[in-house]
Each structure stands twice: as C-alpha cells, then as structure tokens.
Motif scaffolding. Structure first.
Motif, PDB file in Angstrom:
ATOM      1  N   ASN A  75      47.254  36.955 -58.328  1.00 27.21           N
ATOM      2  CA  ASN A  75      47.731  37.066 -59.704  1.00 27.21           C
ATOM      3  C   ASN A  75      49.210  37.445 -59.738  1.00 27.21           C
ATOM      4  OD1 ASN A  75      44.644  38.390 -59.813  1.00 27.21           O
ATOM      5  ND2 ASN A  75      45.054  36.789 -61.294  1.00 27.21           N
ATOM      6  N   GLY A  76      49.630  38.292 -58.782  1.00 28.90           N
ATOM      7  CA  GLY A  76      51.043  38.639 -58.678  1.00 28.90           C
ATOM      8  C   GLY A  76      51.888  37.434 -58.331  1.00 28.90           C
ATOM      9  N   ALA A  77      51.371  36.587 -57.439  1.00 28.42           N
ATOM     10  CA  ALA A  77      52.075  35.352 -57.092  1.00 28.42           C
ATOM     11  C   ALA A  77      52.154  34.422 -58.305  1.00 28.42           C
ATOM     12  CB  ALA A  77      51.361  34.650 -55.939  1.00 28.42           C
ATOM     13  N   MET A 116      46.395  35.353 -49.907  1.00 27.55           N
ATOM     14  CA  MET A 116      46.267  36.289 -51.025  1.00 27.55           C
ATOM     15  C   MET A 116      44.878  36.256 -51.656  1.00 27.55           C
ATOM     16  SD  MET A 116      49.956  35.840 -52.925  1.00 27.55           S
ATOM     17  CE  MET A 116      51.488  36.209 -52.067  1.00 27.55           C
ATOM     18  N   LEU A 160      59.658  40.837 -57.800  1.00 29.35           N
ATOM     19  CA  LEU A 160      58.191  40.825 -57.822  1.00 29.35           C
ATOM     20  C   LEU A 160      57.641  40.132 -56.585  1.00 29.35           C
ATOM     21  CD1 LEU A 160      55.455  41.256 -59.201  1.00 29.35           C
ATOM     22  CD2 LEU A 160      55.857  39.120 -60.467  1.00 29.35           C
ATOM     23  N   THR A 161      58.276  39.041 -56.183  1.00 29.72           N
ATOM     24  CA  THR A 161      57.831  38.313 -54.988  1.00 29.72           C
ATOM     25  C   THR A 161      57.909  39.201 -53.754  1.00 29.72           C
ATOM     26  OG1 THR A 161      58.557  36.196 -55.902  1.00 29.72           O
ATOM     27  CG2 THR A 161      58.281  36.323 -53.504  1.00 29.72           C
ATOM     28  N   ILE A 205      56.141  31.457 -51.308  1.00 32.97           N
ATOM     29  CA  ILE A 205      55.024  32.041 -52.057  1.00 32.97           C
ATOM     30  C   ILE A 205      53.771  31.183 -51.877  1.00 32.97           C
ATOM     31  CG2 ILE A 205      54.113  32.499 -54.378  1.00 32.97           C
ATOM     32  CD1 ILE A 205      56.938  33.252 -55.236  1.00 32.97           C
ATOM     33  N   ALA A 208      54.852  35.643 -60.611  1.00 36.81           N
ATOM     34  CA  ALA A 208      56.184  35.303 -60.102  1.00 36.81           C
ATOM     35  C   ALA A 208      56.497  33.831 -60.360  1.00 36.81           C
ATOM     36  CB  ALA A 208      56.270  35.620 -58.609  1.00 36.81           C
ATOM     37  N   THR A 245      55.078  41.761 -53.925  1.00 31.83           N
ATOM     38  CA  THR A 245      53.757  41.168 -53.713  1.00 31.83           C
ATOM     39  C   THR A 245      53.537  40.800 -52.254  1.00 31.83           C
ATOM     40  OG1 THR A 245      53.733  40.276 -55.968  1.00 31.83           O
ATOM     41  CG2 THR A 245      52.224  39.280 -54.373  1.00 31.83           C
ATOM     42  N   SER A 295      46.510  40.113 -55.603  1.00 31.75           N
ATOM     43  CA  SER A 295      47.790  39.645 -55.075  1.00 31.75           C
ATOM     44  C   SER A 295      48.092  38.217 -55.519  1.00 31.75           C
ATOM     45  CB  SER A 295      47.820  39.752 -53.549  1.00 31.75           C
ATOM     46  OG  SER A 295      46.787  38.976 -52.961  1.00 31.75           O
ATOM     47  N   GLY A 310      53.208  43.881 -50.143  1.00 38.82           N
ATOM     48  CA  GLY A 310      51.898  44.506 -50.300  1.00 38.82           C
ATOM     49  C   GLY A 310      50.805  43.765 -49.538  1.00 38.82           C
ATOM     50  N   VAL A 311      50.856  42.433 -49.552  1.00 41.13           N
ATOM     51  CA  VAL A 311      49.877  41.641 -48.824  1.00 41.13           C
ATOM     52  C   VAL A 311      50.021  41.875 -47.317  1.00 41.13           C
ATOM     53  CG1 VAL A 311      49.167  39.290 -48.229  1.00 41.13           C
ATOM     54  CG2 VAL A 311      49.651  39.885 -50.603  1.00 41.13           C
TER      55      VAL A 311
END
Length: 200
Positions: free
Chosen positions: A160-162, A152, A187-188, A145, A165, A191, A158, A194-195
């Motif tokens: 924020n998603g990291a 990101m 979630l990881t 991550i 996680a 994310t 993205s 998606g990236v």
C-alpha cells in the motif's frame, strides 16, 4: 519531455470517475485494459496513477497477486519511457487480467472524498522535478519500486505504501507539482527501507 503535453485527466477525483465509468462485464470483473482505455493511457503520469491507486485501494490492493500485477504494468511503462518511447505498448495477457468489479466500486466510493481534498493541494511548483530529466528520475525510481513490489506482498501494508508513492508520482507529473514528487521520493525510501529491515 513534459507530461502535460498529453494530459488526459483533471486530477484524482476525475480518475475515479473514469474508473467508475469503465465497461461492466457480465462476469462481474473489471479488466485492466478496460480501466486503462477509460482513463486514457497516453501519458506516463496516468499510467503511474492507475496502478498506484489500484494498489492503494482497500479491498483491492490487498488481494494476493494484485500488487505484482500492478508492478508488471509499472515495469513495462517505466522501462519503455527510459528507452525513449513516446507511446506505450502493453501485452494483451496483462490487459485481460481483472479484479472484482464489486470490490473496485466500493474502493472508488471510499476514496472519492479524500480524492477531492488531495486535488485541492496540487499546484505547479518545483517543475525541475517533473519535466525532462526529472521525468526520467521518476521513471527510474518507479522501476525500482515495481521490482520490489512482489516482495512487499509478504510484508503487511508495504505494498500500500508503494501504491501511495506511485499515485503521488503520477499526480506530480499530471499537475507539474514537484513537491509531490519530492514527497513520493521520501516515502519510497521509507517504504523500501522498512521492507528491507523486515526481511533481513
């Protein structure tokens, strides 16, 4: 190796209290070293939770460079755990990096209510995901991550998603809650996927 051996925080709400109590410098900035000293930095769970929460914070995590700074912290900590260190070393140049104290205080106030709700959901379960081999699996995932977090910064939300996680992984280790670790793994994957889709 169990992360509960050196547990220093009672949960996310307690972490926010410790961040709020960190020393206030005259220049209106909050140094990373002061924040870590305030919350305690003896456990892997804590050292994931702090960068995760800071990256997730509104007003703070969206500042250019902050996700990359937090990624460096995670890389160093996860890397040291993977090579077998039981205590963690961080360089002074990283500990002296800072963020706006005013923005940090606003972010803490914004997150205080959801933090109490999150803490009520935590309980020991699926311990195989948060102890011994599970801890090393989490360290590997968090290392990956962190490697992706600089990219990101150019993909909205993205990072924020990291951060979310990382926060979930930290809480899972502190509470011995493998369900949260499992959700963080999912979630990881979403994310990072998606990236990758956005950039390719």
């Amino acid at each position: 190796m169990s992360e509960r051996e050196h547990q220093e925080l009672a949960g996310l709400a307690h972490l926010l209290e410790r961040i709020e109590q960190a020393p206030r410098r005259d220049n209106g900035r909050a140094q990373l070293g002061d924040l870590l000293a305030s919350v305690g930095q003896g456990s892997f769970g804590t050292l994931l939770l702090v960068p995760g929460v800071i990256t997730l914070f509104p007003l703070v995590g969206d500042i250019p460079g902050v996700p990359t700074l937090m990624a460096l912290l995670v890389l160093l900590v996860a890397g040291q755990l993977l090579i077998g260190r039981r205590t963690f070393w961080l360089p002074q140049w990283l500990l002296k990096r800072s963020v706006s104290r005013a923005k940090l205080d606003k972010a803490v106030a914004w997150m205080r209510k959801p933090a109490r709700a999150i803490d009520r959901l935590l309980k020991p379960r699926l311990p195989w995901l948060t102890q011994r081999a599970g801890t090393y699996l989490i360290a590997i995932v968090c290392f990956l991550i962190a490697l992706a977090m600089p990219l990101m910064e150019v993909v909205p939300f993205s990072a924020n998603g990291a951060g979310l996680a990382l926060m979930m992984f930290g809480l899972s280790l502190m509470a011995n809650d493998g369900l949260w670790a499992l959700l963080a793994l999912i979630l990881t994957g979403g994310t990072v996927g998606g990236v990758a889709y956005t950039l390719l």
